[in-house]
Design a protein around this motif. Structure first.
Motif, PDB file in Angstrom:
ATOM      1  N   PHE A  96       0.760  -1.028  -0.006  1.00 54.11           N
ATOM      2  CA  PHE A  96      -0.029  -0.094  -0.106  1.00 54.11           C
ATOM      3  C   PHE A  96       0.924   1.247  -0.009  1.00 54.11           C
ATOM      4  O   PHE A  96       0.602   1.942  -0.832  1.00 54.11           O
ATOM      5  CB  PHE A  96      -1.084   0.094   1.291  1.00 54.11           C
ATOM      6  N   ASP A  97       1.701   1.466   0.973  1.00 52.60           N
ATOM      7  CA  ASP A  97       2.924   2.353   0.916  1.00 52.60           C
ATOM      8  C   ASP A  97       3.558   2.741  -0.422  1.00 52.60           C
ATOM      9  O   ASP A  97       3.791   3.607  -0.927  1.00 52.60           O
ATOM     10  CB  ASP A  97       3.945   2.212   2.139  1.00 52.60           C
ATOM     11  N   ARG A  98       3.794   1.752  -0.911  1.00 54.89           N
ATOM     12  CA  ARG A  98       4.531   1.613  -2.399  1.00 54.89           C
ATOM     13  C   ARG A  98       3.658   2.461  -3.621  1.00 54.89           C
ATOM     14  O   ARG A  98       4.199   2.865  -4.439  1.00 54.89           O
ATOM     15  CB  ARG A  98       4.931   0.205  -2.916  1.00 54.89           C
ATOM     16  N   PHE A  99       2.452   2.235  -3.574  1.00 58.30           N
ATOM     17  CA  PHE A  99       1.483   2.739  -4.477  1.00 58.30           C
ATOM     18  C   PHE A  99       0.591   3.884  -4.166  1.00 58.30           C
ATOM     19  O   PHE A  99      -0.375   4.503  -4.839  1.00 58.30           O
ATOM     20  CB  PHE A  99       0.548   1.476  -4.937  1.00 58.30           C
ATOM     21  N   THR A 100       1.065   4.466  -2.750  1.00 61.73           N
ATOM     22  CA  THR A 100       0.168   5.967  -2.579  1.00 61.73           C
ATOM     23  C   THR A 100       1.336   7.053  -2.164  1.00 61.73           C
ATOM     24  O   THR A 100       2.601   6.469  -2.351  1.00 61.73           O
ATOM     25  CB  THR A 100      -0.425   5.596  -1.070  1.00 61.73           C
ATOM     26  N   LEU A 101       0.850   8.186  -2.171  1.00 55.76           N
ATOM     27  CA  LEU A 101       1.684   9.427  -2.098  1.00 55.76           C
ATOM     28  C   LEU A 101       1.705   9.833  -0.454  1.00 55.76           C
ATOM     29  O   LEU A 101       1.972  10.974  -0.431  1.00 55.76           O
ATOM     30  CB  LEU A 101       1.472  10.331  -2.983  1.00 55.76           C
ATOM     31  N   GLN A 102       1.415   8.996   0.269  1.00 58.19           N
ATOM     32  CA  GLN A 102       1.425   9.172   1.972  1.00 58.19           C
ATOM     33  C   GLN A 102       2.694   9.169   2.431  1.00 58.19           C
ATOM     34  O   GLN A 102       2.980   9.873   3.603  1.00 58.19           O
ATOM     35  CB  GLN A 102       0.357   8.229   2.532  1.00 58.19           C
ATOM     36  N   ASN A 103       3.573   8.445   1.931  1.00 55.96           N
ATOM     37  CA  ASN A 103       5.173   8.478   2.573  1.00 55.96           C
ATOM     38  C   ASN A 103       5.970   9.499   1.744  1.00 55.96           C
ATOM     39  O   ASN A 103       6.254   9.783   0.582  1.00 55.96           O
ATOM     40  CB  ASN A 103       5.641   7.036   2.135  1.00 55.96           C
ATOM     41  N   LYS A 104       6.820   9.995   2.529  1.00 56.61           N
ATOM     42  CA  LYS A 104       7.843  10.973   2.183  1.00 56.61           C
ATOM     43  C   LYS A 104       8.934  10.396   1.081  1.00 56.61           C
ATOM     44  O   LYS A 104       9.168  11.267  -0.138  1.00 56.61           O
ATOM     45  CB  LYS A 104       8.508  11.697   3.063  1.00 56.61           C
ATOM     46  N   HIS A 105       9.053   9.180   1.075  1.00 57.51           N
ATOM     47  CA  HIS A 105      10.107   8.514   0.017  1.00 57.51           C
ATOM     48  C   HIS A 105       9.491   8.550  -1.322  1.00 57.51           C
ATOM     49  O   HIS A 105      10.034   8.716  -2.429  1.00 57.51           O
ATOM     50  CB  HIS A 105      10.570   7.282   0.661  1.00 57.51           C
ATOM     51  N   GLU A 106       8.198   7.980  -1.286  1.00 57.75           N
ATOM     52  CA  GLU A 106       7.476   7.835  -2.299  1.00 57.75           C
ATOM     53  C   GLU A 106       7.116   9.119  -3.008  1.00 57.75           C
ATOM     54  O   GLU A 106       7.139   9.348  -4.323  1.00 57.75           O
ATOM     55  CB  GLU A 106       6.039   7.012  -2.254  1.00 57.75           C
ATOM     56  N   GLN A 107       6.898  10.168  -2.202  1.00 57.16           N
ATOM     57  CA  GLN A 107       6.398  11.379  -2.816  1.00 57.16           C
ATOM     58  C   GLN A 107       7.777  11.978  -3.413  1.00 57.16           C
ATOM     59  O   GLN A 107       7.752  12.862  -4.591  1.00 57.16           O
ATOM     60  CB  GLN A 107       6.122  12.518  -1.519  1.00 57.16           C
ATOM     61  N   THR A 108       8.862  11.852  -2.759  1.00 57.22           N
ATOM     62  CA  THR A 108      10.293  12.418  -3.521  1.00 57.22           C
ATOM     63  C   THR A 108      10.277  11.742  -4.873  1.00 57.22           C
ATOM     64  O   THR A 108      10.865  12.339  -5.771  1.00 57.22           O
ATOM     65  CB  THR A 108      11.445  12.036  -2.291  1.00 57.22           C
TER      66      THR A 108
END
Length: 282
Positions: free
Chosen positions: A126-138
């Protein structure tokens, strides 16, 4: 070490940081792309020869398949995952349409494995495909800015390009004030090729493709569905990553794949057809 900044990880607020699988590669995405090519070879082997295997060899093949699948999963490479799902969907569609029980059982086993890892690592997925985590946002913002930068670099030298392997140098020349780690190729093989080779390079590549088509057109016509599935499957690797063109490993992977595919369609019966006479081979 997953705690060291710059290491490729996935992270959730509950489970914490999880190191993505590198294998012996410089980045998990490259490892994921390699494993996807291995998956294609595994599927071809399974489809054509599994009935010829002894029970012992079938067991060994199944174990190898599980290792390949789990290795691909733990790379957490979205492009490799998408490529795998496209390939899996096409193979499943064929198995159901043609009522191939062996292939249907194979696809069902893969589906079970997918369900197991999805439930076990649902937080990380879920974290890999959402923009809720700063790493994925970056990650997403860097890719978007990379696309914009590549268009600007292409406009600077549209005819001849910046030169093979010179994307990061052209990026530095255009904006020399960034930190060193911020200079990286655009995550799109098409845009990367255009920036480095320009319109003339693209035209040259077009000539190569035309020559390839003229040489193997009879085999390609008889394997249209196979070629379409493979191109469609590989597309995510080319559209969302750069290593197929920017790294030695990627170039070797593409060279080996092109060679094996060409030999496959020209000397071996096409997938799912076991009568060589049907395609005119002696």
């Amino acid at each position: 070490d997953p705690m060291v900044p710059g290491t490729s990880i996935v992270e959730t607020g509950v489970e914490g940081r999880l190191l993505r699988a590198y294998g012996t590669f410089s980045h998990p995405n490259s490892f994921g792309g390699y494993l996807f090519f291995v998956c294609m070879a595994f599927v071809a082997l399974y489809v054509h020869h599994v009935k010829e295997f002894s029970k012992k060899n079938k067991t060994i093949l199944s174990i190898v398949g599980v290792i390949i699948f789990y290795s691909l999963f733990f790379t957490f490479s979205r492009s490799a995952w998408l490529a795998f799902l496209i390939l899996f969907g096409c193979v499943s569609f064929y198995a159901v349409k043609n009522k191939n029980e062996t292939l249907k059982n194979f696809c069902f086993s893969v589906l079970i494995l997918l369900a197991i890892v999805t439930v076990a690592y649902r937080g990380y997925i879920f974290d890999r495909f959402t923009l809720q985590n700063k790493h994925e946002q970056t990650s997403i913002s860097e890719r978007v800015s990379g696309y914009e930068e590549s268009i600007g670099l292409f406009k600077q030298r549209p005819l001849f390009g910046a030169g093979a392997g010179n994307y990061t140098f052209a990026s530095y020349t255009s904006d020399p004030d960034r930190a060193a780690f911020q200079y990286q190729p655009v995550h799109n093989v098409v845009l990367l090729f255009l920036v480095e080779w320009g319109v003339l390079g693209a035209a040259l590549l077009g000539v190569v493709k035309i020559c390839y088509w003229l040489t193997f057109k009879e085999y390609l016509k008889k394997n249209k569905s196979v070629a379409a599935v493979l191109i469609l499957s590989i597309a995510p690797l080319a559209l969302f990553d750069h290593y197929l063109l920017s790294s030695y490993v990627g170039l070797i992977l593409m060279g080996i794949f092109a060679g094996l595919f060409t030999r496959y369609i020209s000397t071996i019966h096409p997938p799912f057809v076991h009568n060589r006479q049907k395609i005119g081979l002696k």
